[in-house]
Design a protein around this motif. Structure first.
Motif, mmCIF file in Angstrom:
data_model
loop_
_atom_site.group_PDB
_atom_site.id
_atom_site.type_symbol
_atom_site.label_atom_id
_atom_site.label_comp_id
_atom_site.label_asym_id
_atom_site.label_seq_id
_atom_site.Cartn_x
_atom_site.Cartn_y
_atom_site.Cartn_z
ATOM 1 N N MET A 1 0.957 -1.372 0.118
ATOM 2 C CA MET A 1 -0.068 -0.045 0.297
ATOM 3 C C MET A 1 0.918 1.237 0.080
ATOM 4 N N ALA A 2 0.601 2.108 -1.041
ATOM 5 C CA ALA A 2 1.322 3.444 -0.943
ATOM 6 C C ALA A 2 1.076 4.044 0.414
ATOM 7 N N VAL A 3 1.987 5.120 0.890
ATOM 8 C CA VAL A 3 1.603 5.922 2.291
ATOM 9 C C VAL A 3 2.065 7.203 1.561
ATOM 10 N N PRO A 4 1.198 8.131 1.596
ATOM 11 C CA PRO A 4 1.301 9.559 1.254
ATOM 12 C C PRO A 4 2.200 10.163 2.140
ATOM 13 N N GLY A 5 3.309 10.554 1.440
ATOM 14 C CA GLY A 5 4.351 11.278 1.920
ATOM 15 C C GLY A 5 5.658 10.591 2.739
ATOM 16 N N TRP A 6 5.539 9.066 2.482
ATOM 17 C CA TRP A 6 6.556 8.546 3.545
ATOM 18 C C TRP A 6 6.964 7.128 2.615
ATOM 19 N N PRO A 7 8.167 6.986 2.409
ATOM 20 C CA PRO A 7 9.346 7.638 3.205
ATOM 21 C C PRO A 7 9.636 8.978 2.660
ATOM 22 N N ALA A 8 10.447 9.909 3.236
ATOM 23 C CA ALA A 8 11.042 11.065 2.912
ATOM 24 C C ALA A 8 12.123 11.630 3.881
ATOM 25 N N VAL A 9 12.878 12.358 3.015
ATOM 26 C CA VAL A 9 13.869 13.006 3.750
ATOM 27 C C VAL A 9 13.654 14.786 3.524
ATOM 28 N N LEU A 10 13.704 15.325 4.511
ATOM 29 C CA LEU A 10 13.652 16.796 4.489
ATOM 30 C C LEU A 10 14.571 17.533 5.050
ATOM 31 N N THR A 11 14.966 18.640 4.320
ATOM 32 C CA THR A 11 16.384 19.385 4.917
ATOM 33 C C THR A 11 16.109 20.879 4.752
ATOM 34 N N GLU A 12 16.647 21.707 5.787
ATOM 35 C CA GLU A 12 17.003 22.969 5.920
ATOM 36 C C GLU A 12 18.282 23.362 6.356
ATOM 37 N N GLY A 13 19.022 23.585 5.637
ATOM 38 C CA GLY A 13 20.483 23.935 6.092
ATOM 39 C C GLY A 13 21.097 22.776 6.481
ATOM 40 N N PRO A 14 21.523 22.769 7.899
ATOM 41 C CA PRO A 14 22.291 21.684 8.456
ATOM 42 C C PRO A 14 21.195 20.614 9.080
ATOM 43 N N VAL A 15 20.020 21.087 9.314
ATOM 44 C CA VAL A 15 18.981 20.313 9.988
ATOM 45 C C VAL A 15 18.212 19.283 8.908
ATOM 46 N N MET A 16 18.337 17.988 9.141
ATOM 47 C CA MET A 16 17.852 16.912 8.070
ATOM 48 C C MET A 16 16.851 16.116 9.062
ATOM 49 N N LEU A 17 15.595 15.723 8.192
ATOM 50 C CA LEU A 17 14.748 14.943 8.676
ATOM 51 C C LEU A 17 14.656 13.555 7.766
ATOM 52 N N ARG A 18 15.145 12.455 8.591
ATOM 53 C CA ARG A 18 15.122 11.390 7.489
ATOM 54 C C ARG A 18 14.438 10.010 8.434
ATOM 55 N N PRO A 19 14.159 8.845 7.742
ATOM 56 C CA PRO A 19 13.758 7.658 8.435
ATOM 57 C C PRO A 19 14.820 7.295 9.321
ATOM 58 N N TYR A 20 14.569 6.543 10.523
ATOM 59 C CA TYR A 20 15.478 5.929 11.344
ATOM 60 C C TYR A 20 16.195 4.654 10.341
ATOM 61 N N ARG A 21 17.367 4.595 10.766
ATOM 62 C CA ARG A 21 18.071 3.469 10.510
ATOM 63 C C ARG A 21 18.685 2.394 11.526
ATOM 64 N N ARG A 22 18.742 1.106 11.168
ATOM 65 C CA ARG A 22 19.195 0.084 12.062
ATOM 66 C C ARG A 22 20.465 0.650 12.599
ATOM 67 N N SER A 23 21.436 1.266 11.933
ATOM 68 C CA SER A 23 22.714 1.825 12.378
ATOM 69 C C SER A 23 22.768 2.935 13.325
ATOM 70 N N ASP A 24 21.362 3.421 13.470
ATOM 71 C CA ASP A 24 21.311 4.772 14.572
ATOM 72 C C ASP A 24 21.361 4.167 16.002
ATOM 73 N N ALA A 25 21.153 2.954 16.122
ATOM 74 C CA ALA A 25 20.955 2.281 17.522
ATOM 75 C C ALA A 25 21.983 3.021 18.322
ATOM 76 N N ALA A 26 23.349 3.135 18.190
ATOM 77 C CA ALA A 26 24.197 3.603 19.231
ATOM 78 C C ALA A 26 24.109 4.974 19.582
ATOM 79 N N ALA A 27 23.936 5.727 18.322
ATOM 80 C CA ALA A 27 23.760 7.278 18.634
ATOM 81 C C ALA A 27 22.466 7.609 19.331
ATOM 82 N N TRP A 28 21.462 6.977 18.970
ATOM 83 C CA TRP A 28 20.084 6.927 19.764
ATOM 84 C C TRP A 28 20.179 6.735 21.181
#
Length: 204
Positions: A1-28
């Motif tokens: 099923m298509a999900v409106p607006g997802w996944p997505a990467v959003l940016t404004e200067g040095p700020v970025m929004l992205r989906p989580y990755r498995r590799s984020d575990a330690a930083a999170w």
């Protein structure tokens, strides 16, 4: 099923929004554990020791649950990055469509980066995305009255205060009151979106 607006990467200067990755575990986990005193009073989390509930092992369950909600079109969970470093989260959750087309936004930021405009920028990006590709009409944010930093975020962005919810969520050992804020598409139609509003605010 298509999900409106997802996944997505959003940016404004040095700020970025992205989906989580498995590799984020330690930083999170590192960020969450370091910020226990900053975050614990405000978050509705499962009972248990903070370090355990925010371990790299716990992230596996968080990652799985967020992805399941995203695939079901019930949420858009974004990792917030600053200069490519994971520093927080913005989640558009409890998405309901059809006649409601609404979502609740929640967010957190590493205290060491608070006060630099990262979360207002991230929330503005998420709201514009919700109202655009996400095809939603309303975004609500509910915040404990005592949480001054979080309230400052939505008030700076011009969210409308709409309600006082008595004993709304069970947090930090008790049922806590919350203040309800909201924005709709119509609130931003003449301003080109919330990010445009936020840019103008920062320039004044």
């Amino acid at each position: 099923m298509a999900v409106p607006g997802w996944p997505a990467v959003l940016t404004e200067g040095p700020v970025m929004l992205r989906p989580y990755r498995r590799s984020d575990a330690a930083a999170w986990s590192d960020s969450r554990i370091a910020n226990e005193r900053w975050l614990a009073p405000w978050e509705p989390v499962a009972p248990g020791p903070w370090r355990e509930m925010n371990s790299t092992w716990a992230f596996r369950a968080v990652y799985r649950d967020l992805n399941r909600a995203a695939r079901a079109a019930a949420a858009m969970p974004f990792a917030v990055c600053y200069d490519d470093r994971l520093v927080g989260q913005v989640t558009l959750g409890n998405i309901v469509r059809r006649a409601f087309c609404s979502t609740y936004a929640g967010y957190w930021i590493d205290q060491r980066l608070a006060g630099h405009g990262i979360i207002p920028t991230a929330l503005a990006l998420a709201v514009d995305h919700a109202f655009g590709p996400g095809m939603l009409h309303r975004v609500e944010v509910n915040i404990r009255p005592e949480n001054t930093p979080s309230r400052r975020v939505v008030e700076k962005l011009g969210f409308r205060e709409e309600a006082y919810h008595h004993r709304y969520l069970h947090i930090d050992g008790a049922w806590r009151d919350h203040i309800g804020y909201a924005l709709t598409v119509e609130d931003l139609a003449a301003e080109g979106g919330l990010l445009s509003r936020w840019r103008r605010i920062r320039q004044t």
